[in-house]
Design a protein around this motif. Sequence first.
Motif, mmCIF file in Angstrom:
data_model
loop_
_atom_site.group_PDB
_atom_site.id
_atom_site.type_symbol
_atom_site.label_atom_id
_atom_site.label_comp_id
_atom_site.label_asym_id
_atom_site.label_seq_id
_atom_site.Cartn_x
_atom_site.Cartn_y
_atom_site.Cartn_z
ATOM 1 N N ASN A 53 0.779 -1.212 0.205
ATOM 2 C CA ASN A 53 0.075 -0.009 0.109
ATOM 3 C C ASN A 53 0.863 1.283 -0.122
ATOM 4 N N GLU A 54 0.198 2.388 0.010
ATOM 5 C CA GLU A 54 0.888 3.678 -0.004
ATOM 6 C C GLU A 54 1.885 3.986 1.214
ATOM 7 N N LYS A 55 1.604 3.089 2.280
ATOM 8 C CA LYS A 55 2.613 3.263 3.409
ATOM 9 C C LYS A 55 3.589 2.017 3.429
ATOM 10 N N LYS A 56 3.916 1.545 2.388
ATOM 11 C CA LYS A 56 4.862 0.711 2.182
ATOM 12 C C LYS A 56 4.742 -0.774 3.247
ATOM 13 N N GLN A 57 3.199 -1.038 3.496
ATOM 14 C CA GLN A 57 2.869 -2.013 4.224
ATOM 15 C C GLN A 57 2.533 -3.197 3.228
ATOM 16 N N TYR A 58 2.569 -4.470 3.380
ATOM 17 C CA TYR A 58 2.463 -5.332 2.607
ATOM 18 C C TYR A 58 0.969 -6.447 3.181
ATOM 19 N N ALA A 59 0.579 -7.034 2.361
ATOM 20 C CA ALA A 59 -0.468 -7.963 2.474
ATOM 21 C C ALA A 59 -0.605 -8.849 1.484
ATOM 22 N N PHE A 60 -1.207 -10.184 1.888
ATOM 23 C CA PHE A 60 -1.147 -11.367 0.995
ATOM 24 C C PHE A 60 -2.889 -11.256 0.623
ATOM 25 N N PHE A 61 -3.197 -11.268 -0.704
ATOM 26 C CA PHE A 61 -4.454 -11.411 -1.208
ATOM 27 C C PHE A 61 -4.794 -12.802 -1.953
ATOM 28 N N LEU A 62 -5.705 -13.623 -1.730
ATOM 29 C CA LEU A 62 -5.891 -14.718 -2.262
ATOM 30 C C LEU A 62 -7.180 -14.918 -3.229
ATOM 31 N N ILE A 63 -7.022 -14.951 -4.422
ATOM 32 C CA ILE A 63 -8.244 -14.877 -5.259
ATOM 33 C C ILE A 63 -8.169 -16.488 -6.149
ATOM 34 N N SER A 64 -9.119 -16.821 -6.724
ATOM 35 C CA SER A 64 -9.181 -18.039 -7.596
ATOM 36 C C SER A 64 -8.526 -17.642 -8.685
ATOM 37 N N GLY A 65 -8.073 -18.811 -9.393
ATOM 38 C CA GLY A 65 -7.391 -18.755 -10.529
ATOM 39 C C GLY A 65 -7.697 -18.385 -11.621
ATOM 40 N N GLU A 66 -9.091 -18.101 -11.827
ATOM 41 C CA GLU A 66 -9.799 -17.557 -12.945
ATOM 42 C C GLU A 66 -9.892 -16.052 -12.880
ATOM 43 N N ARG A 67 -9.578 -15.607 -11.841
ATOM 44 C CA ARG A 67 -9.888 -14.149 -11.505
ATOM 45 C C ARG A 67 -8.613 -13.419 -11.478
ATOM 46 N N ASP A 68 -8.856 -11.919 -11.811
ATOM 47 C CA ASP A 68 -7.549 -11.058 -11.841
ATOM 48 C C ASP A 68 -7.877 -10.257 -10.583
ATOM 49 N N ILE A 69 -6.756 -9.735 -9.835
ATOM 50 C CA ILE A 69 -6.912 -8.862 -8.556
ATOM 51 C C ILE A 69 -7.373 -7.441 -9.298
ATOM 52 N N ASP A 70 -8.300 -7.176 -8.333
ATOM 53 C CA ASP A 70 -8.983 -5.718 -8.521
ATOM 54 C C ASP A 70 -8.086 -4.877 -7.273
ATOM 55 N N LEU A 71 -7.357 -4.081 -7.773
ATOM 56 C CA LEU A 71 -6.260 -3.353 -6.716
ATOM 57 C C LEU A 71 -7.263 -2.392 -6.029
#
Length: 154
Positions: A53-71
């Motif tokens: 994110n904008e504060k240089k913090q990190y996270a893991f997002f899990l989505i199914s294989g047929e999807r693209d991440i919506d930022l």
Amino acid sequence: MQLTNAARQLKQKKIPFTYHTYEVDDTDVSAKHVAMTLNKPLDELYKTICLMNEKKQYAFFLISGERDIDLKAAAKAWGAKKASTVPMKELETLTGYIRGGVSPIGAKKPFPVYLHEAAQDRETITISAGKRGYQIELTPEDLLQFTNGHWFSQ
């Protein structure tokens, strides 16, 4: 059978899971290829995407294989103004994992975990075990409980 760090951690906490291995094709580490190799539906295979994110913090997002991440949706779920994918060249140093082998379990540092709400409809999901060629199948609830994770929608 060689256990990855993620599998060892689940085993230590007595979280039930099924371990899957497959032959790696370094030219194609896509979720679609892994699902086909394991003979699993693409919507059961969940890919782990490391975001910043904008504060240089990190996270893991899990989505199914047929999807693209919506930022935008990811940022909103995270309570951030903005989210972007971590550059590939920084991924291994940051997480200890390489592209195609990123797991929300057993990374160098524990980052917040967000699992797409579509997983609520699944009995089990399959995620990376932290190394190419290794996958872990477990319930979405066990994953969220183990990682203190959250649901998100997009």
